[in-house]
Scaffold this motif. Structure first.
Motif, mmCIF file in Angstrom:
data_model
loop_
_atom_site.group_PDB
_atom_site.id
_atom_site.type_symbol
_atom_site.label_atom_id
_atom_site.label_comp_id
_atom_site.label_asym_id
_atom_site.label_seq_id
_atom_site.Cartn_x
_atom_site.Cartn_y
_atom_site.Cartn_z
ATOM 1 N N SER A 34 1.424 -3.256 -0.876
ATOM 2 C CA SER A 34 0.204 -4.024 -0.661
ATOM 3 C C SER A 34 -1.036 -3.269 -1.109
ATOM 4 C CB SER A 34 0.072 -4.390 0.829
ATOM 5 O OG SER A 34 1.140 -5.209 1.235
ATOM 6 N N ASN A 35 -1.025 -1.932 -1.014
ATOM 7 C CA ASN A 35 -2.240 -1.158 -1.253
ATOM 8 C C ASN A 35 -2.241 -0.383 -2.562
ATOM 9 O OD1 ASN A 35 -3.882 -1.349 1.443
ATOM 10 N ND2 ASN A 35 -1.777 -1.006 2.077
ATOM 11 N N VAL A 36 -1.165 -0.469 -3.336
ATOM 12 C CA VAL A 36 -1.137 0.239 -4.610
ATOM 13 C C VAL A 36 -2.187 -0.370 -5.537
ATOM 14 C CG1 VAL A 36 0.625 -1.261 -5.647
ATOM 15 C CG2 VAL A 36 0.395 1.105 -6.415
ATOM 16 N N LEU B 130 11.044 2.094 7.191
ATOM 17 C CA LEU B 130 10.994 2.158 5.740
ATOM 18 C C LEU B 130 10.470 0.851 5.147
ATOM 19 C CD1 LEU B 130 14.279 4.030 4.761
ATOM 20 C CD2 LEU B 130 11.945 4.884 4.657
ATOM 21 N N HIS B 131 10.872 -0.264 5.754
ATOM 22 C CA HIS B 131 10.410 -1.563 5.272
ATOM 23 C C HIS B 131 8.898 -1.688 5.444
ATOM 24 C CE1 HIS B 131 10.348 -5.832 4.420
ATOM 25 N NE2 HIS B 131 9.725 -6.046 5.576
ATOM 26 N N ARG B 132 8.408 -1.287 6.631
ATOM 27 C CA ARG B 132 6.959 -1.350 6.863
ATOM 28 C C ARG B 132 6.220 -0.443 5.890
ATOM 29 N NH1 ARG B 132 8.489 -0.950 12.359
ATOM 30 N NH2 ARG B 132 7.831 1.232 12.328
ATOM 31 N N LEU B 133 6.771 0.765 5.676
ATOM 32 C CA LEU B 133 6.128 1.713 4.776
ATOM 33 C C LEU B 133 6.096 1.179 3.349
ATOM 34 C CD1 LEU B 133 4.888 4.506 4.325
ATOM 35 C CD2 LEU B 133 7.199 5.412 4.026
ATOM 36 N N SER B 134 7.229 0.630 2.893
ATOM 37 C CA SER B 134 7.284 0.113 1.526
ATOM 38 C C SER B 134 6.342 -1.064 1.348
ATOM 39 C CB SER B 134 8.714 -0.298 1.176
ATOM 40 O OG SER B 134 9.158 -1.360 2.017
#
Length: 543
Positions: free
Chosen positions: A209-211, A200-204
Motif C-alpha cells: 500500500s505504501n510503496v 506477514l500478510h499485514r506487513l506485506s
C-alpha cells in the motif's frame, strides 16, 4: 494456546456437564415424581444449578480483560467448594467422589501453573482431612454424617485414607505442574519458530500500500487482483472498482504484450489519465506461482516517468542550446569587429561632399542595415551570455499591470484583450528588468499570433514541483495563454533555439533570450498547444 482460551474451554466444559446433569435430573423427575422428595437428589440438583449459574457468569466476565486473572483464580476456588459440598452431600468419609479433588488440582495446574497446583493440593488435603476428621469425631451429625458410620471404618483406616489422598494430591500437582511447564515451553518454542502468516500478510499489505510505485497483480486470465494506493492515485480508480476487471480496461496498451514480456525487460507506455493528461509510465513484469508451482499470475510494477522524461528533454535541449550559444557568441564577436570597421568607413564616405545623391542613398541603406545587424548581434550576445539576475521580491499582479499599460500604445494590441488573473498576494523572486523583458516578448508573440484580434490571459499560482520519488520544492508558476493558431509539432521542437523563427521579419532570438533568462533564474519555461486552440507558455520560478 493462551490462558484465556484454556479458561474458556474449561468454563464451556463445566457448563455442558452441569446442563446435562440438570437436564437428566429434570427428565428423571418428570418420569418418576417420587424422586423429587429425595433430599440428597434435590441437594445435588441445587449444587449443579449453582455450578451452571457460576459458569455462565464467568463466561461473560472473561470478556473483560481486567477481570481475567481474578476469574481464573475464582474457578479454582469454586472447584474446591463444589467438591467439598459434594462430599458432604454424598457420605463424607465414605463418599466415592474424593477423586474430584484431583481434577481441581489438574485444572489449577493447567490454568495457573505448577506453584498454584501445589497450593491447590494443600487446600485439597486440608479440606478433605477436615471433612474426615469432623465426620470421625461426630461434628457433622447435624447434616446427616454420623460418627458411628465413620468409627466403624476404624482410626487406622481413616488415617490411611487421608495419607493416600494427600500423596495422590501432591503427586497430581507435581505431575500436572511439570507437564504444564513443559507444554508452555514447547508452545513458546513453537511460537518462536512458527511463521506468523497473519503478521506477514499485514506487513506485506502495508508494504504494497505504501510503496512509492504502482503495483498490481493479474491472474493467468488477465484479471486484476491487487491494486495498490499509488495505482489508485495515478488512475483515479479504487481497488474495489478495479478488482477482477480485465487489464485491457485499465491499461490497454500493455495488456496484449504482458504475458510475452521477459522478467528482466523494462518498457514504457503512454497512459491518458482522467484529467486528460498524457503520462509516460515505465513498467516491468514478474511471473509468480502458487504453492504447487503452477503459474498463478503476473506482478506488474510501474512508475510515472513523465516528469523525468520532461527533465531529460529539457536537459538535452539545454545542452544543445548551450553549445550552440557558445559557438555563436564567438562568431558574433568576430563579425562585430569588421562590421564596426565597415560602418565607420561608410560613415566617412557619406560625409564626403563629392558623392552623388544616388550613392549617398546607397550608403544610407548600408549604414541602416549595419545598425540592424549590430542590434541583432547585441541581442544575440544577450542570449549567449546573459547578465546574472539581481533578484528581488516582485508583486506579480501590479508588475503585470504596469507591463500591459506600457504595451497599450502598441498598435498590435488594439484588437487584443489582456486579462490579468494573477492573485494579488502572489510574489516572485526575479530580476525586475529581465522579467519585464520576458513578459514583453511573450505578449508580443501572443499578439503576433492573433493578427485579427483575440484574448491573452495571464495567471499565477504557487505549487510544488519535482519528479515522483524526489523531494518536491515550492515554485511560482506564471502562465501566458492566447487564442491564436497554436504551435505545430515541428515548431515546438525548435521553439527556444536561436535564429529559429516563423515570422518573415523575425530574428529568432526572442524566445531564445527568454529561455536563457528563465534558466539563469533557476527556473523552467515550457509551451503547449491548447485543445480549444491557442497556446500556453508556463514559467516556473523557484521561491
Amino acid at each position: 494456546m493462551d490462558s484465556e482460551s484454556r479458561l474458556r474451554i474449561f468454563i464451556y466444559a463445566r457448563i455442558v456437564v452441569s446442563f446435562l446433569f440438570l437436564a437428566s435430573t429434570v427428565l428423571m423427575i418428570f418420569q418418576d415424581p417420587a424422586t423429587a422428595e429425595d433430599q440428597l437428589q434435590m441437594g445435588l440438583v441445587r449444587l449443579m444449578a449453582f455450578s451452571f449459574i457460576f459458569s455462565a457468569i464467568s463466561h461473560f466476565a472473561i470478556k473483560l480483560p481486567k477481570y481475567l486473572f481474578f476469574v481464573t483464580y475464582l474457578q479454582t476456588i469454586w472447584d474446591l467448594l463444589f467438591v467439598t459440598v459434594l462430599l458432604l452431600f454424598t457420605g463424607g468419609i465414605s463418599s466415592p467422589y474424593s477423586f474430584l479433588y484431583l481434577l481441581s488440582i489438574m485444572n489449577a495446574g493447567v490454568l495457573l501453573g505448577r506453584k498454584e497446583a501445589l497450593y491447590t493440593a494443600s487446600l485439597c488435603g486440608i479440606l478433605y482431612g477436615a471433612i474426615v476428621d469432623f465426620h470421625y469425631f461426630g461434628l457433622l451429625s447435624s447434616i446427616g454424617l454420623y460418627q458411628d458410620d465413620a468409627q466403624q471404618i476404624g482410626a487406622s483406616h481413616v488415617f490411611y485414607t487421608i495419607f493416600l489422598n494427600l500423596i495422590g494430591y501432591y503427586l497430581t500437582a507435581f505431575i500436572t505442574g511439570y507437564l504444564y511447564e513443559r507444554a508452555r515451553e514447547s508452545e513458546d518454542a513453537l511460537r518462536d519458530k512458527t511463521v506468523d502468516y497473519e503478521e506477514l500478510h499485514r506487513l506485506s499489505m502495508t508494504i504494497v500500500s505504501n510503496v512509492e510505485s504502482g503495483l498490481l497483480t493479474i491472474t493467468p486470465t488477465g484479471n486484476i487482483r491487487v491494486f495498490n494506493r499509488y495505482a489508485e492515485e495515478l488512475t483515479g480508480i479504487c481497488q474495489a472498482e478495479v478488482y477482477d476487471t480485465p487489464l485491457t480496461q485499465v491499461f490497454p496498451d500493455i495488456a496484449d504484450d504482458i504475458f510475452n514480456l521477459s522478467t528482466d525487460a523494462a518498457r514504457e507506455f503512454k497512459y491518458i489519465a482522467k484529467s486528460g493528461d498524457t503520462l509516460i509510465l515505465g513498467y516491468n513484469a514478474v511471473h509468480f506461482t502458487d504453492l504447487n508451482g503452477d503459474p498463478a499470475g503476473i506482478i506488474i510494477n510501474f512508475k510515472d516517468l513523465t516528469s523525468i522524461k520532461q527533465m531529460e528533454t529539457a536537459l538535452k535541449k539545454a545542452d544543445r542550446l548551450a553549445v550552440l550559444g557558445e559557438i555563436s557568441a564567438r562568431m558574433a564577436h568576430e563579425i562585430r569587429n569588421p562590421l564596426a570597421a565597415m560602418s565607420g568607413s561608410v560613415q566617412l564616405l557619406s560625409e564626403q561632399g563629392s558623392i552623388a545623391d544616388n550613392d549617398r542613398r546607397l550608403l544610407a541603406i548600408v549604414l541602416r542595415e549595419a545598425d540592424r545587424l549590430n542590434t541583432l548581434i547585441t541581442d544575440f550576445l544577450a542570449y549567449a551570455r546573459p547578465t546574472s539576475p539581481h533578484k528581488e521580491r516582485i508583486v506579480l499582479r501590479s508588475f503585470i499591470e504596469d507591463t500591459t499599460t506600457f504595451l497599450s500604445a502598441d498598435k498590435r494590441f488594439k484588437q487584443v484583450s489582456i486579462s490579468n488573473h494573477v492573485p494579488a498576494h502572489l510574489i516572485v523572486q526575479a530580476d525586475a528588468n529581465q522579467l519585464k523583458q520576458v513578459m514583453i516578448n511573450l505578449l508580443h508573440n501572443a499578439a503576433d499570433a492573433m493578427p485579427n484580434g483575440g484574448r491573452v490571459e495571464l495567471e499565477g499560482r504557487y505549487q510544488l514541483s519535482g519528479s515522483e520519488g524526489f523531494q518536491k520544492a515550492p515554485v511560482s508558476v506564471i502562465t501566458v495563454s492566447d487564442t491564436g493558431a497554436g504551435i505545430n509539432p515541428v515548431t515546438a521542437v525548435h521553439l527556444f533555439e536561436p535564429f529559429w523563427t516563423t515570422k518573415p521579419d523575425g530574428t529568432g532570438l526572442g524566445l531564445a533570450i527568454i529561455y536563457r533568462i528563465i534558466e539563469a533564474h533557476g527556473g523552467t519555461i515550457s509551451s503547449e498547444s491548447l485543445p480549444e486552440g491557442g497556446c500556453r507558455f508556463t514559467i516556473m520560478l523557484p521561491l
